[in-house]
Design an enzyme around this catalytic site. Structure first.
Site, mmCIF file in Angstrom:
data_model
loop_
_atom_site.group_PDB
_atom_site.id
_atom_site.type_symbol
_atom_site.label_atom_id
_atom_site.label_comp_id
_atom_site.label_asym_id
_atom_site.label_seq_id
_atom_site.Cartn_x
_atom_site.Cartn_y
_atom_site.Cartn_z
ATOM 1 N N ARG A 1 0.952 -1.165 0.085
ATOM 2 C CA ARG A 1 -0.024 -0.117 0.032
ATOM 3 C C ARG A 1 0.753 1.022 0.068
ATOM 4 O O ARG A 1 1.870 1.383 0.703
ATOM 5 C CB ARG A 1 -0.933 0.194 1.275
ATOM 6 C CG ARG A 1 -1.785 1.062 1.185
ATOM 7 C CD ARG A 1 -2.759 1.057 0.011
ATOM 8 N NE ARG A 1 -3.982 1.765 0.529
ATOM 9 C CZ ARG A 1 -5.197 1.850 -0.173
ATOM 10 N NH1 ARG A 1 -5.042 1.418 -1.403
ATOM 11 N NH2 ARG A 1 -6.291 2.620 0.260
ATOM 12 N N THR B 1 -9.174 0.007 -10.783
ATOM 13 C CA THR B 1 -8.294 -1.000 -10.049
ATOM 14 C C THR B 1 -8.180 -2.210 -10.960
ATOM 15 O O THR B 1 -9.086 -2.581 -11.969
ATOM 16 C CB THR B 1 -8.439 -1.420 -8.648
ATOM 17 O OG1 THR B 1 -8.497 0.018 -8.081
ATOM 18 C CG2 THR B 1 -7.833 -2.164 -7.972
ATOM 19 N N GLU C 1 -5.669 3.860 -7.878
ATOM 20 C CA GLU C 1 -6.854 4.375 -7.255
ATOM 21 C C GLU C 1 -7.814 4.720 -8.421
ATOM 22 O O GLU C 1 -8.562 4.071 -8.942
ATOM 23 C CB GLU C 1 -6.336 5.628 -6.367
ATOM 24 C CG GLU C 1 -7.623 6.295 -5.750
ATOM 25 C CD GLU C 1 -8.844 5.712 -5.325
ATOM 26 O OE1 GLU C 1 -9.249 4.477 -5.235
ATOM 27 O OE2 GLU C 1 -10.018 6.342 -5.607
ATOM 28 N N GLU D 1 -3.571 7.766 -4.490
ATOM 29 C CA GLU D 1 -4.359 7.011 -3.452
ATOM 30 C C GLU D 1 -4.654 7.407 -2.224
ATOM 31 O O GLU D 1 -5.372 7.089 -1.397
ATOM 32 C CB GLU D 1 -3.345 5.698 -3.194
ATOM 33 C CG GLU D 1 -3.891 4.495 -2.873
ATOM 34 C CD GLU D 1 -4.585 3.663 -3.952
ATOM 35 O OE1 GLU D 1 -5.456 3.199 -3.894
ATOM 36 O OE2 GLU D 1 -3.912 3.585 -4.937
ATOM 37 N N ASP E 1 -7.917 7.962 -0.695
ATOM 38 C CA ASP E 1 -8.552 6.931 0.171
ATOM 39 C C ASP E 1 -8.738 7.453 1.822
ATOM 40 O O ASP E 1 -9.427 6.808 2.455
ATOM 41 C CB ASP E 1 -8.065 5.749 -0.021
ATOM 42 C CG ASP E 1 -8.419 4.855 -1.324
ATOM 43 O OD1 ASP E 1 -9.454 5.449 -1.901
ATOM 44 O OD2 ASP E 1 -8.115 3.916 -1.699
ATOM 45 N N SER F 1 -7.773 0.681 2.548
ATOM 46 C CA SER F 1 -8.228 -0.035 1.381
ATOM 47 C C SER F 1 -9.433 -0.691 1.423
ATOM 48 O O SER F 1 -9.848 -1.243 2.678
ATOM 49 C CB SER F 1 -6.969 -0.531 0.764
ATOM 50 O OG SER F 1 -7.535 -1.385 -0.427
ATOM 51 N N SER F 2 -9.975 -1.102 0.424
ATOM 52 C CA SER F 2 -11.100 -2.240 0.243
ATOM 53 C C SER F 2 -10.834 -3.335 -0.411
ATOM 54 O O SER F 2 -11.404 -4.075 -0.677
ATOM 55 C CB SER F 2 -12.253 -1.519 -0.398
ATOM 56 O OG SER F 2 -12.886 -0.462 0.069
ATOM 57 N N GLY G 1 -13.218 -2.062 -7.853
ATOM 58 C CA GLY G 1 -14.255 -1.388 -7.355
ATOM 59 C C GLY G 1 -14.549 -0.514 -6.388
ATOM 60 O O GLY G 1 -15.540 -0.443 -5.933
ATOM 61 N N GLY G 2 -13.463 0.063 -5.863
ATOM 62 C CA GLY G 2 -13.350 0.731 -4.597
ATOM 63 C C GLY G 2 -14.121 -0.266 -3.716
ATOM 64 O O GLY G 2 -13.746 -1.170 -3.416
HETATM 65 N N1 GLU Z 1 -8.009 2.550 -3.821
HETATM 66 C C1 GLU Z 1 -9.134 1.769 -3.674
HETATM 67 C C2 GLU Z 1 -8.921 0.878 -2.464
HETATM 68 O O1 GLU Z 1 -7.582 0.845 -2.069
HETATM 69 C C3 GLU Z 1 -9.353 0.979 -4.743
HETATM 70 C C4 GLU Z 1 -9.768 1.648 -5.970
HETATM 71 C C5 GLU Z 1 -10.887 0.904 -6.924
HETATM 72 O O2 GLU Z 1 -10.833 -0.283 -6.775
HETATM 73 O O3 GLU Z 1 -11.271 1.495 -7.512
HETATM 74 O O4 GLU Z 1 -9.758 0.358 -1.854
#
Ligand code: GLU
Length: 595
Positions: free
Chosen positions: A109, A405, A425, A444, A447, A468-469, A489-490
């Site tokens: 990360r 991502t 990101e 990033e 986030d 993060s997710s 997908g965030g």
């Molecule tokens: N930045 C997001 C995360 O770390 C991922 C970005 C995305 O999947 O669009 O969770």
């Protein structure tokens, strides 16, 4: 970039550096076409992109293991999916080492510069932060690749980068998705001289069917291979990145307010990837390993599974409610464990999950769900009507993580398994290309919670990793790998992974069906985002239970995620799975269809 014509044009062959028996041309016709599902033996890969899958497969055929192939695939995605992945980004690996029978994770990360304080983003409009030097985190991918290869791989970085160098040099064929993503970004790309000259040749996004080359990136990868990670973490490439972050190369006359970043070369020198124990739960007799904080992927997927396990039955309503509760806890308790105390063991405990499951009744619970108390002291369900309590006075922070991502999965002939989610990101990251280097910088640090939000575990801090997710996940049955999955997908990553697992493990779907099935995402928001096909199928039933479904904003076709996965079938047979349709469909390949 998702092209089916690359191979037939002969643009990507790796004969120059692979033993003659293993170059891509020998892969055979089954490997030349982009297909979402492949089954066979000897190793397998699934990514969003045919060229990246072929890059990883070529390394497996060359005798590399899953970690080698994963790095090769990720580096190739940095070329063909440059708006989602790249060496100036970060990500998380969950890895099964078959020989040691051990699951581990590597955290790559990005970190905040040491000059970044908790108020760094306060008052700054989100969109302004996205396209800025301020949001660029210290890149983690290269340190992560290096650690992955040194500890678990068999190849030097130089070798693992070769397929990507080849693609960057020879080019790939632009498809509709690449063009669309460039078009979506064209206004901000045009504001940076370096970005415009790379991605808007002649002032326009490259046309579909044209060949896109990135010779600067090929040189960057090549030099990285020769000089090693120190070239980035404190060396000349690092200095160029810092210069770009502090003084982004804006076009003369732009009216965009581009905030400068705080990164110093010393921040790069201080960066370290971290090998961490996985987050683990058991679900119906299976062992589920995910990514621990600073990702909320493993804790949130794991908590939701535990909640579901505590319920007498599971259907779409229960899936949404378990996810709602797990997100309430994620938002309240998960951040970088180096900066905040994260009660991970309790979040993943059965006792906590049982207490949370008491709140799920026959109807959708009041919004927003309050976080629980993962304190080790858990009460049995009260006899009062469940579902009536639990609403929080607090407002729920708006979810702003980007929809991009990318995720890849690789397994090798020895049974090692890599699940890797990698990102810069936002689609297109910060929009800023390092001049002459062909790499887009991440954004990033958006986030982090922008604040003011006293007590929020995800406020920025010096050296901190934003929450993060990302949720690369490997599931074991009787000590052997059964599934590996993940998605971009965030924050919807978490619900996509959860939904695929539930589809596969509870609803009787095969893995390809589980990946293809319509998706919905409930993240402790008033309305549940749903793909049109999900709304069509379950909308009436769920609305009658008090749920509100809404379409996915910012996605013209209303899609959620772009997953890839593996299933380990009987007798050594592996099924590699990618999306059949979302994001133009992905590419699954196996080393050999036959034993
Ligand atoms: N930045 C997001 C995360 O770390 C991922 C970005 C995305 O999947 O669009 O969770």
């Amino acid at each position: 970039m998702r092209s089916v014509v690359v191979a037939s044009l002969g643009l990507v062959t790796f004969a120059g550096f692979l033993a003659p028996s293993v170059h891509a041309a020998s892969v055979g016709s089954a490997a030349e076409v982009k297909r979402p599902v492949a089954e066979g033996y000897g190793g397998a890969v699934a990514t969003v992109d045919l060229d990246a899958s072929k890059a990883a497969l070529s390394v497996l055929r060359q005798g590399g293991n899953a970690m080698d192939a994963m790095v090769a695939g990720a580096a190739a995605l940095g070329v063909t999916e440059p708006y989602s992945a790249g060496l100036a980004g970060g990500g998380f690996i969950v890895y099964y080492d078959a020989r040691k029978r051990k699951v581990t994770t590597i955290d790559g990360r990005e970190t905040a510069p040491r000059a970044m304080t908790s108020t760094a983003f306060e008052g700054i409009p989100f969109d302004e932060a996205v396209t800025s030097g301020l949001s660029v985190g210290v890149p983690g991918s290269v340190a992560q690749w290096d650690m992955a290869l040194r500890r678990y791989g068999t190849m030097p970085l130089r070798q693992a980068l070769r397929p990507a160098i080849e693609i960057a040099e020879k080019g790939f064929v632009v498809d509709q998705t690449f063009r669309d993503q460039t078009q979506q970004n064209s206004v901000r790309f045009a504001d940076f001289t370096s970005t415009a000259s790379l991605y808007l040749p002649g002032g326009q996004p490259p046309p579909v069917g044209s060949v896109f080359r990135n010779p600067d990136l090929a040189r960057t990868y090549r030099e990285l291979g020769i000089r090693g990670p120190a070239w980035l973490y404190g060396g000349a490439l690092g200095r160029e990145i810092v210069t770009t972050v502090k003084k982004p190369p804006v076009r003369r006359g732009t009216t965009r307010n581009v905030r400068a970043g705080l990164m110093e070369v010393s921040d790069l020198s201080a960066y370290q990837a971290i090998e961490r124990p996985p987050a683990k739960v058991t679900y119906k007799g299976l062992d589920v390993y995910g990514m621990a904080p600073p990702s909320s992927g493993g804790s949130t997927v794991g908590e939701a599974l535990n909640i579901l396990e505590a319920l007498p039955k599971i259907g779409p309503h229960e899936y949404l409610e378990a996810s709602r509760l797990a997100f309430a806890d994620r938002n309240a308790y998960v951040g970088d464990p180096a900066s905040v105390g994260v009660p991970l063991d309790q979040l993943l405990s059965d006792g906590f999950a049982k207490e949370r499951a008491c709140l799920i009744g026959p109807r959708a619970m009041a919004h927003p769900a309050a976080p629980g108390s993962p304190d080790g002291s858990y009460a049995p369900c009260p006899s009062a009507i469940p579902g009536a309590s639990g609403a929080s006075e607090a407002s729920v922070p708006e979810d702003k993580e980007g929809p991009e991502t990318t995720h890849l999965v690789v397994t090798d002939r020895w049974g090692d398994v890599a699940a890797y989610t990698i990102t810069i990101e936002q689609t297109g990251g910060s929009g800023i290309v390092v001049p002459g280097r062909g790499i887009l910088l991440n954004n990033e640090l958006t986030d982090f919670t922008f604040g003011p939000a006293p007590g929020d575990p995800n406020l920025p801090a010096p050296g901190k990793r934003p929450r993060s997710s990302m949720a690369p996940t490997i599931v074991f049955k009787d000590g052997r790998p059964l599934l590996a999955v993940g998605s971009p997908g965030g924050a919807t990553i978490i619900t996509t992974v959860l939904q695929i697992l539930v589809n596969r493990l509870d609803f009787g779907m095969s893995l390809p069906e589980a990946v293809a099935a319509p998706r919905a995402s409930q993240r402790n928001t008033a309305a549940t985002q749903a793909e049109p096909a999900f709304a069509e199928r379950y909308g009436a039933e769920l609305t009658a239970l008090g749920h509100t479904l809404t379409s996915v904003p910012g996605s013209p076709v209303g899609e959620i995620g772009a997953a890839t996965g593996l299933e380990f079938l009987r007798n050594g047979r592996v099924q590699a799975v990618a999306e059949p349709g979302r994001r133009g469909g992905g590419s699954a390949l196996v080393v050999s269809p036959h034993r």
